[in-house]
Write a protein that holds these residues in place. Structure first.
Motif: not given
Ligand code: FES
Ligand SMILES: [Fe+2]
Length: 432
Positions: A51-58, A70-77
């Motif tokens: 899970y992404c540390a930003h908002r928990h996207a898988h 790179r998370c496809t929600y807001h681009g954190w990598k």
């Molecule tokens: S939830 Fe992954 S970048 Fe925002």
């Protein structure tokens, strides 16, 4: 128990699941933890929190690009160490990304398998267990896996239970033909087809259905030796190594040129298990015919749907067996009346049908263990002992004896006056 299991290097994936740098990521669950695996641009395998540390996207829904996901929600990598290496939706001057790190486990790739260490770093064993199946060249080995819908311990208990072989995997005419589970000998044990004693082994197991058991403790766990009568002056011994915490080797081999097979049962969570199956030939590459026979699902490898997702378990590629609980394992009742004990095709599917039927976790207070359950009792003592010791601060030694794992099974007929440990001593040593 999970704390003790985390002291070991764990087979978490087949290498084929992360075949090349920058391949697609895999969503997987191990020991109840949701994880994502990927191979980065440099060929290093990452195993990180799902899970992404930003908002928990898988993080299965990521792009695997230039040494990171790179998370496809807001681009954190994230890189293979779990460091957040890019945060493009924050101001360029922000150092927020330097404060973000997600769980990442050390990995190694060896023997057709990706291994991970999920325990405290200070207890990490420097070496992987030296299984013969991992030490042989790649062309000598087949490595497969399947998802099983049961707790891991009852799966291991099936692997060390020599008594069930005379029933669950038998044919109705086995005492005459020696034909195990209704399929030709070469399909059950490719590599052993020319071994004239193979049919004899089948007949012996059909004729003596109540083996006597002995246990020999070893640095890797124990050898479970099951003895059956084989004529006037001989015994037939099936010797199964149980290697802590979840490995077994199926009795077989012992003849020059023959193949062996074994399993690893790795918990997905309390009610699911990854069953890894390995077949290897110590002396020669496996032939295309042997590969084909194994992959047709007659023997110990299972026909699976690799890519079917199981998002209820947060698994992207489930390796779900084709013959499974939802279709009654495609049981053939006509076959059951006329040829085989179960009517189910495939040794693994036969095991699975029973082990998944015992409730996801066996209600052990409802069991009545008999004399042939000796190995099951030893297994429980060993793993419970390991977990209890750790609570008292005593570390398990098994993860730190990698060379002790250089062991084989045996299926041998020896004179009644020779003790089994003596008669099998050379056979159970791995030669590679
Ligand atoms: S939830 Fe992954 S970048 Fe925002
Ligand atoms: Fe079995």
């Amino acid at each position: 128990m999970g704390t003790a299991l985390r002291r070991f290097w764990i087979p978490v994936l087949l290498s084929e699941e992360v075949p090349v740098p920058d391949c697609e990521p895999i969503a997987i669950r191990i020991l109840g933890e949701d994880l994502v695996a990927f191979k980065d641009t440099n060929g290093k395998v990452g195993l990180i929190d799902a899970y992404c540390a930003h908002r928990h996207a898988h993080l299965y829904w990521t792009r695997n690009e230039e040494n990171g996901l790179r998370c496809t929600y807001h681009g954190w990598k994230y890189d293979t160490e779990g460091n957040c290496v890019d945060m493009p939706n924050e101001p360029a001057e922000s150092n927020f990304k330097d404060k973000i790190k997600i769980t990442a486990y050390p990995t190694r790739e060896w023997g057709g398998v990706v291994w991970a260490y999920m325990g405290p770093v200070e207890h990490m064993p420097p070496e992987l267990p030296q299984f013969e199946w991992a030490r042989v060249p790649e062309e000598h080995r087949i490595a497969t896996k399947r998802l099983q819908e049961s707790n891991w311990a009852q799966a291991v208990e099936g692997g060390i239970d020599s008594s069930h072989v005379s029933f669950l995997h038998s044919s109705l005419n086995q005492a005459q033909t020696g034909m195990i589970t209704g399929v030709p000998a070469q399909a059950v044990a490719p590599g052993n087809a020319s071994n004239p004693s193979f049919a004899q082994q089948g007949r012996t197991m059909a004729l003596d259905k109540s083996p006597r058991f002995w246990i020999g403790h070893r640095d890797f766990g124990f050898l479970a030796a099951a003895r059956r009568n084989a004529g006037e002056d001989k015994y037939y011994w099936r010797i199964t190594p149980y290697l802590a915490p979840w490995y077994t080797i199926i009795p077989g081999g012992g003849q020059e040129g023959s193949s062996l097979s074994g399993h690893a049962w790795v918990p997905v969570d309390d009610e699911h298990v990854w069953t890894f199956t390995f077949t290897w030939n110590p002396t020669r590459p496996l032939t295309p015919e042997e590969h084909a026979t194994h992959m047709q699902g007659f023997g110990v490898h299972t026909e699976v749907d690799k890519n079917l997702p199981r998002w209820d378990l947060k698994i992207s590629n489930s390796y779900k067996p084709i013959r499974n609980m939802d279709n009654n394992y495609m049981v053939d009742y006509e076959e059951r009346r006329k040829r085989t004990f179960t009517g189910i095709k495939g040794i693994s599917e036969q095991d699975m049908s029973i082990q998944e039927s015992m409730w996801p976790i066996v209600p052990r207070w409802r069991e009545h263990l008999g004399t042939t359950d000796k190995a099951i009792i030893e297994f429980r003592k060993l793993v419970m002992g390991m977990a209890r010791d750790l609570l008292e601060g005593v570390e398990p030694e098994f993860p730190h004896t990698p060379d002790a794992y250089r062991v084989r099974s045996a299926a041998i007929t020896i004179s009644r006056d020779v003790p089994w440990e003596e008669g099998s001593a050379e056979v159970v040593k791995a030669k590679v």
